[in-house]
Design a protein around this motif. Structure first.
Motif, PDB file in Angstrom:
ATOM      1  N   ASN A  19      38.652  34.300  37.231  1.00 56.15           N
ATOM      2  CA  ASN A  19      38.262  35.641  37.667  1.00 56.15           C
ATOM      3  C   ASN A  19      39.406  36.353  38.378  1.00 56.15           C
ATOM      4  OD1 ASN A  19      35.765  34.833  36.745  1.00 56.15           O
ATOM      5  ND2 ASN A  19      35.067  34.229  38.788  1.00 56.15           N
ATOM      6  N   CYS A  20      39.368  37.664  38.296  1.00 59.42           N
ATOM      7  CA  CYS A  20      40.383  38.481  38.971  1.00 59.42           C
ATOM      8  C   CYS A  20      40.334  38.205  40.479  1.00 59.42           C
ATOM      9  CB  CYS A  20      40.117  39.948  38.689  1.00 59.42           C
ATOM     10  SG  CYS A  20      41.083  41.066  39.714  1.00 59.42           S
ATOM     11  N   PRO A  21      41.466  37.996  41.135  1.00 64.21           N
ATOM     12  CA  PRO A  21      41.464  37.695  42.567  1.00 64.21           C
ATOM     13  C   PRO A  21      40.946  38.870  43.407  1.00 64.21           C
ATOM     14  CG  PRO A  21      43.721  37.666  41.680  1.00 64.21           C
ATOM     15  CD  PRO A  21      42.812  37.966  40.524  1.00 64.21           C
ATOM     16  N   LEU A  22      40.947  40.063  42.841  1.00 65.75           N
ATOM     17  CA  LEU A  22      40.527  41.227  43.627  1.00 65.75           C
ATOM     18  C   LEU A  22      39.043  41.552  43.426  1.00 65.75           C
ATOM     19  CD1 LEU A  22      41.943  43.140  45.590  1.00 65.75           C
ATOM     20  CD2 LEU A  22      42.239  44.748  43.692  1.00 65.75           C
ATOM     21  N   CYS A  23      38.620  41.695  42.161  1.00 64.29           N
ATOM     22  CA  CYS A  23      37.249  42.146  41.903  1.00 64.29           C
ATOM     23  C   CYS A  23      36.341  41.028  41.398  1.00 64.29           C
ATOM     24  CB  CYS A  23      37.249  43.290  40.893  1.00 64.29           C
ATOM     25  SG  CYS A  23      37.801  42.761  39.254  1.00 64.29           S
ATOM     26  N   ASN A  24      36.923  39.869  41.160  1.00 64.09           N
ATOM     27  CA  ASN A  24      36.148  38.694  40.751  1.00 64.09           C
ATOM     28  C   ASN A  24      35.576  38.791  39.329  1.00 64.09           C
ATOM     29  OD1 ASN A  24      35.744  36.150  41.771  1.00 64.09           O
ATOM     30  ND2 ASN A  24      33.576  36.538  42.218  1.00 64.09           N
ATOM     31  N   GLY A  52      40.971  46.934  35.436  1.00 62.68           N
ATOM     32  CA  GLY A  52      42.293  47.563  35.495  1.00 62.68           C
ATOM     33  C   GLY A  52      43.235  47.052  36.580  1.00 62.68           C
ATOM     34  N   HIS A  53      42.915  45.934  37.225  1.00 67.01           N
ATOM     35  CA  HIS A  53      43.834  45.382  38.233  1.00 67.01           C
ATOM     36  C   HIS A  53      44.955  44.626  37.534  1.00 67.01           C
ATOM     37  CE1 HIS A  53      39.921  45.546  40.633  1.00 67.01           C
ATOM     38  NE2 HIS A  53      40.677  46.563  41.019  1.00 67.01           N
ATOM     39  N   GLN A  54      46.191  45.035  37.862  1.00 64.29           N
ATOM     40  CA  GLN A  54      47.325  44.466  37.127  1.00 64.29           C
ATOM     41  C   GLN A  54      47.981  43.306  37.880  1.00 64.29           C
ATOM     42  OE1 GLN A  54      48.407  48.721  36.548  1.00 64.29           O
ATOM     43  NE2 GLN A  54      49.715  47.847  34.957  1.00 64.29           N
ATOM     44  N   THR A  57      45.941  42.563  32.654  1.00 67.59           N
ATOM     45  CA  THR A  57      45.018  43.437  33.391  1.00 67.59           C
ATOM     46  C   THR A  57      43.591  42.904  33.303  1.00 67.59           C
ATOM     47  OG1 THR A  57      46.416  45.247  32.650  1.00 67.59           O
ATOM     48  CG2 THR A  57      44.346  45.852  33.688  1.00 67.59           C
ATOM     49  N   CYS A  58      42.882  42.956  34.390  1.00 69.77           N
ATOM     50  CA  CYS A  58      41.480  42.524  34.390  1.00 69.77           C
ATOM     51  C   CYS A  58      40.602  43.657  33.824  1.00 69.77           C
ATOM     52  CB  CYS A  58      41.047  42.137  35.808  1.00 69.77           C
ATOM     53  SG  CYS A  58      40.399  43.516  36.764  1.00 69.77           S
ATOM     54  N   PRO A  59      39.327  43.413  33.527  1.00 73.19           N
ATOM     55  CA  PRO A  59      38.473  44.460  32.945  1.00 73.19           C
ATOM     56  C   PRO A  59      38.397  45.713  33.824  1.00 73.19           C
ATOM     57  CG  PRO A  59      37.404  42.331  32.738  1.00 73.19           C
ATOM     58  CD  PRO A  59      38.609  42.112  33.585  1.00 73.19           C
TER      59      PRO A  59
HETATM   60 ZN   LIG Z   1      40.084  43.095  38.962  1.00 75.46          ZN
END
Ligand SMILES: [Zn+2]
Ligand SMILES: [Zn+2]
Length: 196
Positions: free
Chosen positions: A46-51, A29-31, A25-27
């Motif tokens: 970095n998270c692909p959704l929120c970077n 909460g994206h799993q 999970t990213c900081p």
């Molecule tokens: Zn994220």
């Protein structure tokens, strides 16, 4: 009634089954599936959704895998460069060898060793030769045949040469000479006009 909250991995968009799939999970909460993140981290931390950057406790788990992938990439690149370098060297060596060969043929021509020069040219004339070198060999054969008085053969070879490559002034020159030697004045004129 049991209600499952189905969460999809933001990388592959497939469901993450709790207790079955290993997830991260990213900081924010994206799993994501653990295995999906593994390959994503090769390109980005970095998270692909929120970077947002993944925590170091997550990143450290993939350190060895990423290092290994980077090593593989570097190795493949080095290999490709080495092959390219070798190919270049090989081409250069072939070019040098042919220049030397050409020089030796010109020496033989100067010494009027026509038969020997022709046999060496025949020996060198094979399918592996580059088109440019094949034409050079054809030219040398035509020139030698002209010089040893085999005008018919010379015309045959040199005509074939200029048909392949129109922009070959030396070819036209010896073609003209061979026509002239046979008294074919019009044809000689036609060939000479193409020497320039
Ligand atoms: Zn994220
Ligand atoms: Zn996934």
């Amino acid at each position: 009634m049991v209600c499952y909250l189905l969460v999809n991995c933001i990388i592959c968009h497939m469901g993450i089954i709790e207790g079955v799939d290993k997830e991260q999970t990213c900081p924010n909460g994206h799993q994501v599936h653990h295995d999906c993140l593994k390959d994503w981290l090769i390109h980005s931390q970095n998270c692909p959704l929120c970077n947002e950057t993944y925590s170091s406790s997550i990143l450290v788990q993939f350190k060895n895998y990423i290092q290994q992938k980077e090593d593989e990439k570097l190795f493949a690149l080095q290999n490709a460069m080495r092959l390219e370098e070798l190919e270049k060297l090989k081409k250069l060596a072939e070019k040098m060898a042919f220049l030397k060969f050409e020089e030796s043929i010109n020496v033989l021509i100067k010494e009027k060793e026509y038969e020997y020069a022709l046999s060496r040219l025949d020996f060198h004339d094979n399918e592996n030769q580059s088109p440019e070198r094949s034409l050079k060999i054809l030219f040398l054969k035509g020139k030698i045949n002209y010089m040893r008085g085999r005008f018919d053969l010379a015309i045959n070879q040199l005509f074939k040469l200029v048909k392949e490559k129109y922009d070959y002034p030396e070819g036209f020159l010896y073609l003209g000479k061979a026509y002239e030697a046979l008294g074919l004045k019009d044809k000689a004129k036609w060939a000479y006009e193409r020497v320039k």
